[in-house]
Design an enzyme around this catalytic site. Structure first.
Site, PDB file in Angstrom:
ATOM      1  N   HIS A  36       0.852  -1.198   0.000  1.00  0.00           N
ATOM      2  CA  HIS A  36       0.000   0.000   0.000  1.00  0.00           C
ATOM      3  C   HIS A  36       0.884   1.244   0.000  1.00  0.00           C
ATOM      4  O   HIS A  36       0.798   2.085   0.905  1.00  0.00           O
ATOM      5  CB  HIS A  36      -0.940   0.032   1.218  1.00  0.00           C
ATOM      6  CG  HIS A  36      -2.096  -0.918   1.111  1.00  0.00           C
ATOM      7  ND1 HIS A  36      -2.817  -1.318   2.210  1.00  0.00           N
ATOM      8  CD2 HIS A  36      -2.663  -1.540   0.043  1.00  0.00           C
ATOM      9  CE1 HIS A  36      -3.774  -2.156   1.819  1.00  0.00           C
ATOM     10  NE2 HIS A  36      -3.704  -2.307   0.519  1.00  0.00           N
ATOM     11  N   HIS A  60     -11.442  -9.899  -5.857  1.00  0.00           N
ATOM     12  CA  HIS A  60     -11.149  -8.531  -5.401  1.00  0.00           C
ATOM     13  C   HIS A  60     -10.270  -7.876  -6.466  1.00  0.00           C
ATOM     14  O   HIS A  60      -9.326  -8.495  -6.954  1.00  0.00           O
ATOM     15  CB  HIS A  60     -10.427  -8.659  -4.056  1.00  0.00           C
ATOM     16  CG  HIS A  60      -9.874  -7.417  -3.459  1.00  0.00           C
ATOM     17  ND1 HIS A  60     -10.469  -6.187  -3.573  1.00  0.00           N
ATOM     18  CD2 HIS A  60      -8.761  -7.215  -2.690  1.00  0.00           C
ATOM     19  CE1 HIS A  60      -9.747  -5.297  -2.903  1.00  0.00           C
ATOM     20  NE2 HIS A  60      -8.702  -5.886  -2.378  1.00  0.00           N
ATOM     21  N   GLU A  94      -8.198  -5.276  -6.315  1.00  0.00           N
ATOM     22  CA  GLU A  94      -6.969  -4.541  -5.987  1.00  0.00           C
ATOM     23  C   GLU A  94      -5.791  -5.155  -6.740  1.00  0.00           C
ATOM     24  O   GLU A  94      -5.733  -6.366  -6.997  1.00  0.00           O
ATOM     25  CB  GLU A  94      -6.712  -4.522  -4.469  1.00  0.00           C
ATOM     26  CG  GLU A  94      -5.662  -3.484  -4.109  1.00  0.00           C
ATOM     27  CD  GLU A  94      -5.617  -3.130  -2.621  1.00  0.00           C
ATOM     28  OE1 GLU A  94      -6.311  -3.774  -1.814  1.00  0.00           O
ATOM     29  OE2 GLU A  94      -4.859  -2.191  -2.273  1.00  0.00           O
ATOM     30  N   ASP A 127      -2.818  -6.092  -6.328  1.00  0.00           N
ATOM     31  CA  ASP A 127      -1.991  -7.226  -5.908  1.00  0.00           C
ATOM     32  C   ASP A 127      -2.630  -8.561  -6.287  1.00  0.00           C
ATOM     33  O   ASP A 127      -1.955  -9.592  -6.301  1.00  0.00           O
ATOM     34  CB  ASP A 127      -1.673  -7.180  -4.406  1.00  0.00           C
ATOM     35  CG  ASP A 127      -2.879  -6.942  -3.534  1.00  0.00           C
ATOM     36  OD1 ASP A 127      -3.782  -6.190  -3.939  1.00  0.00           O
ATOM     37  OD2 ASP A 127      -2.913  -7.499  -2.425  1.00  0.00           O
ATOM     38  N   HIS A 173     -11.791  -5.827   2.284  1.00  0.00           N
ATOM     39  CA  HIS A 173     -11.745  -4.466   2.783  1.00  0.00           C
ATOM     40  C   HIS A 173     -12.091  -3.427   1.740  1.00  0.00           C
ATOM     41  O   HIS A 173     -11.954  -2.222   1.999  1.00  0.00           O
ATOM     42  CB  HIS A 173     -10.342  -4.185   3.360  1.00  0.00           C
ATOM     43  CG  HIS A 173      -9.263  -4.166   2.291  1.00  0.00           C
ATOM     44  ND1 HIS A 173      -8.468  -3.066   2.115  1.00  0.00           N
ATOM     45  CD2 HIS A 173      -8.900  -5.027   1.340  1.00  0.00           C
ATOM     46  CE1 HIS A 173      -7.617  -3.294   1.126  1.00  0.00           C
ATOM     47  NE2 HIS A 173      -7.859  -4.487   0.649  1.00  0.00           N
ATOM     48  N   ASP A 185      -8.513 -11.317   0.821  1.00  0.00           N
ATOM     49  CA  ASP A 185      -7.695 -10.640   1.849  1.00  0.00           C
ATOM     50  C   ASP A 185      -8.050 -11.076   3.273  1.00  0.00           C
ATOM     51  O   ASP A 185      -7.171 -11.119   4.146  1.00  0.00           O
ATOM     52  CB  ASP A 185      -7.870  -9.120   1.741  1.00  0.00           C
ATOM     53  CG  ASP A 185      -7.042  -8.521   0.616  1.00  0.00           C
ATOM     54  OD1 ASP A 185      -5.997  -9.087   0.268  1.00  0.00           O
ATOM     55  OD2 ASP A 185      -7.458  -7.480   0.083  1.00  0.00           O
ATOM     56  N   TYR A 202      -1.959  -7.460  10.404  1.00  0.00           N
ATOM     57  CA  TYR A 202      -2.785  -7.299   9.198  1.00  0.00           C
ATOM     58  C   TYR A 202      -4.181  -6.826   9.592  1.00  0.00           C
ATOM     59  O   TYR A 202      -4.739  -5.891   8.997  1.00  0.00           O
ATOM     60  CB  TYR A 202      -2.843  -8.650   8.489  1.00  0.00           C
ATOM     61  CG  TYR A 202      -3.445  -8.667   7.116  1.00  0.00           C
ATOM     62  CD1 TYR A 202      -2.647  -8.536   5.988  1.00  0.00           C
ATOM     63  CD2 TYR A 202      -4.809  -8.857   6.935  1.00  0.00           C
ATOM     64  CE1 TYR A 202      -3.191  -8.579   4.718  1.00  0.00           C
ATOM     65  CE2 TYR A 202      -5.361  -8.903   5.675  1.00  0.00           C
ATOM     66  CZ  TYR A 202      -4.547  -8.763   4.564  1.00  0.00           C
ATOM     67  OH  TYR A 202      -5.102  -8.812   3.313  1.00  0.00           O
ATOM     68  N   HIS A 240      -3.149 -13.898   0.842  1.00  0.00           N
ATOM     69  CA  HIS A 240      -1.804 -13.564   1.335  1.00  0.00           C
ATOM     70  C   HIS A 240      -1.458 -14.506   2.489  1.00  0.00           C
ATOM     71  O   HIS A 240      -2.294 -14.750   3.372  1.00  0.00           O
ATOM     72  CB  HIS A 240      -1.735 -12.141   1.910  1.00  0.00           C
ATOM     73  CG  HIS A 240      -2.050 -11.052   0.929  1.00  0.00           C
ATOM     74  ND1 HIS A 240      -1.230 -10.734  -0.130  1.00  0.00           N
ATOM     75  CD2 HIS A 240      -3.088 -10.191   0.856  1.00  0.00           C
ATOM     76  CE1 HIS A 240      -1.757  -9.730  -0.812  1.00  0.00           C
ATOM     77  NE2 HIS A 240      -2.896  -9.383  -0.238  1.00  0.00           N
TER      78      HIS A 240
HETATM   79 FE1  FEO Z   1      -6.953  -5.622  -0.908  1.00  0.00          FE
HETATM   80 FE2  FEO Z   1      -4.499  -7.987  -1.005  1.00  0.00          FE
HETATM   81  O1  FEO Z   1      -5.513  -6.556  -1.628  1.00  0.00           O
END
Ligand code: FEO
Length: 395
Positions: A23, A79, A81, A83, A147, A166, A194, A227
């Site tokens: 981030h 998701h 995002e 990553d 999130h 996530d 996290y 992750h």
């Molecule tokens: Fe919200 Fe692992 O990205």
């Protein structure tokens, strides 16, 4: 190369031992991380998520070593995002018509980021399911604001795997993939960090979503996040931890956070630690200099605390910029049901302590009345006077 998760489900992600931040600079990564994507090979061949753009070529090549890409029936994007979706454009160059199953909000984020409105989006919502053959189905559960507004989890019947994206993840590299193989101390440290630094603002939603998932009464053998470690040994342990963390979590701990110019405020911080220990030896006390400590680690300690104390000298009719930046991040995380105290030294005008009080109140902390505002350097009387703050915080 793919690695077996269970039956016809494999991990095909990236373990990134070199990653140091996430981030932007907002999240420190101290023990590596991973982006976990998964390949399901039943009658249908399905990809769950991709990985980050810097590894998009490696990802597609790895996938091509395992399957003919033409065999892919669809991809689930839990998701948008970057990553998890960063390798999508490079993959789609080879399979441009591949159906992409995702939420309506994920379509917005994918189109906004990659500018491909023509991709074959298939919008799903909670309860929708897809047959993938051999008696198995994928069931979708929207995870709105866990999130991002586009977040979703996917449940595989038969193998009882929840691909949670996530949620339940950690920025932690586990080469052996599974939670039972991980260093338990690091695993839980990273899982809590996290949660505290990413998910805490959404705790009311976490609570409701966990209740919703538990009410579905789905057997869960494996939780496969995007992750860190895959939870195969007692996967509900991380769900139970989230339930506790989402419920205004606190331990018997007081965290003292400060920055200092000429060590006067630092002396007050350490005097307070001594007074708390003298007053109540059962309370864990930790002291952190904002300018010398990883800010995410401090936030994890705040998350664990029942109370904090924050110190800054007055500078330029305000507080140190390091403390101001830290307060801004603190307010983003929306901690609840914690008390706070303020202290600091000043030479001339002395606004600092009042600003700390105001900002902590705005951030949702109950700021106790006793405070310590010292003109120039603290005397022995000031240092022993920190006992009033200690009593108010221990109460
Ligand atoms: Fe919200 Fe692992 O990205």
């Amino acid at each position: 190369m793919k690695r077996l998760v269970k039956n016809n489900v494999s991990w095909i992600g990236k373990i990134d031992w070199e990653l140091q931040k996430f981030h932007g600079d907002d999240y420190s990564v101290n023990h590596g991380s991973s982006q976990n994507a998964y390949l399901i090979e039943e009658e249908k061949t399905v990809l769950i998520d991709t990985i980050w753009k810097p590894y998009d070529k490696q990802f597609r090549e790895n996938l091509e070593k395992e399957i003919n890409l033409e065999k892919l029936d669809f991809i689930v994007v839990n998701h948008g995002e970057v990553d998890h979706s960063g390798a999508l454009p490079y993959l789609m160059e080879k399979v441009p018509n591949l159906p992409i199953y995702c939420t309506a909000n994920a379509v917005k984020s994918l189109v906004g980021q990659y500018h491909h409105p023509e991709w074959n989006y298939q919008v799903v919502k909670t309860g929708d399911s897809l047959d993938i053959g051999n008696g198995k189905q994928l069931v979708f559960v929207e995870m709105r604001m866990l999130h991002w507004p586009d977040s979703m989890a996917t449940y595989l019947t038969g193998d009882n795997i929840l691909f949670s994206n996530d949620a339940f993840g950690q920025h932690y590299a586990v080469e052996e993939l599974f939670n039972d193989k991980a260093d338990q101390c690091l695993l839980w440290t990273e899982a809590m960090k996290y949660y505290a630094n990413i998910l805490n603002p959404f705790s009311p939603l976490v609570k409701r979503k966990i209740e919703e998932i538990v009410a579905l009464n789905l057997p869960i053998d494996i939780i496969a996040p995007s992750h860190g470690a895959i939870w195969r040994d007692d996967p509900m342990q991380i769900v139970n931890a989230y339930a506790a963390w989402a419920d205004s979590y606190q331990e018997n701990q007081i965290t003292i956070v400060y920055d200092t110019m000429w060590d006067g405020t630092k002396q007050l911080a350490h005097a307070l630690a001594g007074e708390i220990q003298a007053l109540d030896g059962d309370t864990v006390v930790k002291v952190f200099s904002i300018s010398q400590t990883d800010k995410n680690d401090i936030m994890t300690e705040v998350f664990k605390s029942k109370a904090i104390a924050l110190g800054s000298p007055t500078v330029g009719k305000s507080i140190l910029s390091s403390v101001g930046g830290w307060l801004h991040f603190l307010s983003e995380l929306q901690f609840k049901k914690k008390s706070a105290a303020v202290f600091g030294c000043y030479g001339w005008s002395g606004e600092g302590v009042g600003i700390l009080r105001e900002e902590l109140s705005k951030a949702g902390f109950s700021v106790v009345e006793p405070e310590m505002k010292v003109n120039w350097n603290p005397t022995e009387e000031h240092l022993s006077g920190m006992r009033d703050i200690a009593e108010a915080l221990c109460r």
